[in-house]
Design a protein around this motif. Structure first.
Motif, PDB file in Angstrom:
ATOM      1  N   ASP A 138       0.677  -1.463  -0.044  1.00  0.00           N
ATOM      2  CA  ASP A 138      -0.214  -0.211   0.281  1.00  0.00           C
ATOM      3  C   ASP A 138       1.225   0.925  -0.003  1.00  0.00           C
ATOM      4  OD1 ASP A 138      -2.952  -1.546  -0.273  1.00  0.00           O
ATOM      5  OD2 ASP A 138      -2.734  -1.485   2.085  1.00  0.00           O
ATOM      6  N   GLN A 160       0.763   3.440  -1.781  1.00  0.00           N
ATOM      7  CA  GLN A 160      -0.072   4.754  -2.722  1.00  0.00           C
ATOM      8  C   GLN A 160      -0.386   6.045  -2.076  1.00  0.00           C
ATOM      9  OE1 GLN A 160      -2.772   0.809  -2.828  1.00  0.00           O
ATOM     10  NE2 GLN A 160      -3.115   1.686  -4.865  1.00  0.00           N
ATOM     11  N   TRP A 177       3.857  -5.990  -5.574  1.00  0.00           N
ATOM     12  CA  TRP A 177       3.609  -5.060  -4.702  1.00  0.00           C
ATOM     13  C   TRP A 177       2.605  -5.446  -4.497  1.00  0.00           C
ATOM     14  CZ3 TRP A 177       6.842  -0.938  -4.904  1.00  0.00           C
ATOM     15  CH2 TRP A 177       8.169  -0.553  -5.395  1.00  0.00           C
ATOM     16  N   VAL A 233      -1.247  -3.820  -4.225  1.00  0.00           N
ATOM     17  CA  VAL A 233      -1.359  -2.638  -3.971  1.00  0.00           C
ATOM     18  C   VAL A 233      -3.194  -2.764  -3.923  1.00  0.00           C
ATOM     19  CG1 VAL A 233      -0.114  -1.506  -5.638  1.00  0.00           C
ATOM     20  CG2 VAL A 233      -1.837  -2.560  -6.595  1.00  0.00           C
ATOM     21  N   ARG A 234      -3.775  -1.353  -2.819  1.00  0.00           N
ATOM     22  CA  ARG A 234      -5.316  -1.685  -3.038  1.00  0.00           C
ATOM     23  C   ARG A 234      -5.908  -0.811  -4.636  1.00  0.00           C
ATOM     24  NH1 ARG A 234      -9.520  -1.693   1.430  1.00  0.00           N
ATOM     25  NH2 ARG A 234      -8.398  -2.946   3.176  1.00  0.00           N
ATOM     26  N   GLU A 235      -7.032  -1.631  -5.110  1.00  0.00           N
ATOM     27  CA  GLU A 235      -7.389  -0.803  -6.295  1.00  0.00           C
ATOM     28  C   GLU A 235      -8.822  -0.851  -6.593  1.00  0.00           C
ATOM     29  OE1 GLU A 235      -5.647  -1.334  -9.685  1.00  0.00           O
ATOM     30  OE2 GLU A 235      -3.702  -0.741  -9.265  1.00  0.00           O
ATOM     31  N   THR A 257      -8.214   4.773  -3.414  1.00  0.00           N
ATOM     32  CA  THR A 257      -7.872   4.449  -4.555  1.00  0.00           C
ATOM     33  C   THR A 257      -8.477   3.584  -5.614  1.00  0.00           C
ATOM     34  OG1 THR A 257      -7.717   1.991  -2.802  1.00  0.00           O
ATOM     35  CG2 THR A 257      -5.500   3.654  -2.796  1.00  0.00           C
ATOM     36  N   ALA A 261      -4.424   6.094  -6.221  1.00  0.00           N
ATOM     37  CA  ALA A 261      -3.719   4.582  -6.600  1.00  0.00           C
ATOM     38  C   ALA A 261      -2.444   4.286  -6.105  1.00  0.00           C
ATOM     39  CB  ALA A 261      -5.302   3.940  -7.372  1.00  0.00           C
ATOM     40  N   LEU A 280       1.473   4.038  -7.574  1.00  0.00           N
ATOM     41  CA  LEU A 280       2.479   4.349  -5.901  1.00  0.00           C
ATOM     42  C   LEU A 280       3.118   5.494  -6.103  1.00  0.00           C
ATOM     43  CD1 LEU A 280       4.268   1.164  -7.088  1.00  0.00           C
ATOM     44  CD2 LEU A 280       2.843   1.471  -5.360  1.00  0.00           C
ATOM     45  N   LYS A 339       2.532  -7.603  -9.670  1.00  0.00           N
ATOM     46  CA  LYS A 339       1.511  -6.844  -8.841  1.00  0.00           C
ATOM     47  C   LYS A 339       0.112  -7.866  -8.602  1.00  0.00           C
ATOM     48  CE  LYS A 339      -1.168  -2.966  -9.954  1.00  0.00           C
ATOM     49  NZ  LYS A 339      -1.726  -1.872 -10.362  1.00  0.00           N
TER      50      LYS A 339
END
Length: 190
Positions: free
Chosen positions: A15, A17, A55, A57-59, A83, A90, A92, A104
């Motif tokens: 996260d 981001q 990686w 990530v929240r999307e 995000t 959203a 990085l 990712k």
């Protein structure tokens, strides 16, 4: 102790981001910006050692239909929609770059493992050890660590000065609960 076989270790960057790290981020973690240099260093060290850089990530769908119930109020008309897929929030933070050899994974909940292909991908790559950095210590870091332990990863290491929470006290309190984790390290010893 971290695994000696670098081909069996993955770095999970969680996260990092804009919406979580930048001072104007809609879900800002106050300690997030301060750890960016240490996260960059952790990524560089991991790549040098041959770790799989992952990686996390929240999307979210801009409508909020895939968001936890307690956050759906943030996705109505005129709301920040943290995000959301394709949004600046959203992305990085500057200085962190996904390379072709990296992996990712997109998540919609705290844990990097919940309803994602992460565990299958790591198993397929022969990964049995994890190093974890990012935000936020009491939520996404903690839940990912708990799930990694439950999934029997041989070694789980949290780099405490490359992770952050809303306040230093919250971070320290939660980092100290990782007594079952293989190692909780300072970045300098990484």
């Amino acid at each position: 102790m971290m695994a000696a076989d670098n081909n069996k270790t993955a770095l999970l960057v969680i996260d990092m981001q804009n919406d979580f790290v930048l001072s104007d981020g809609s879900m800002r973690v106050d300690g997030g910006l301060a750890i960016v240099p240490n996260v960059i260093k952790a990524v560089d060290v991991a790549r040098h050692r041959g770790y799989l850089v992952t990686w996390v990530v929240r999307e979210h769908d801009p409508s909020g239909r895939d968001v936890e119930l307690f956050r759906r109020h943030l996705y109505g008309n005129g709301k920040p929609k943290p995000t959301s897929k394709g949004s600046k929030g959203a992305e990085l933070v500057d200085g962190l770059v996904i390379k072709e050899e990296d992996y990712k994974v997109v998540k919609t909940r705290f844990s990097a493992f919940f309803a994602t292909p992460l565990h299958s991908v790591l198993q397929g790559a022969g990964i049995d050890s994890l190093v974890i950095v990012g935000v936020q210590t009491p939520n996404c870091i903690r839940q990912t660590v708990f799930d990694a332990v439950e999934l029997d990863y041989k070694s789980v290491t949290v780099i405490v000065d490359a992770t952050a929470a809303a306040t230093p006290d919250v971070h320290a309190d939660h980092a100290s609960t990782y007594t079952f984790v293989d190692e909780v390290r300072r970045h300098s010893s990484y």
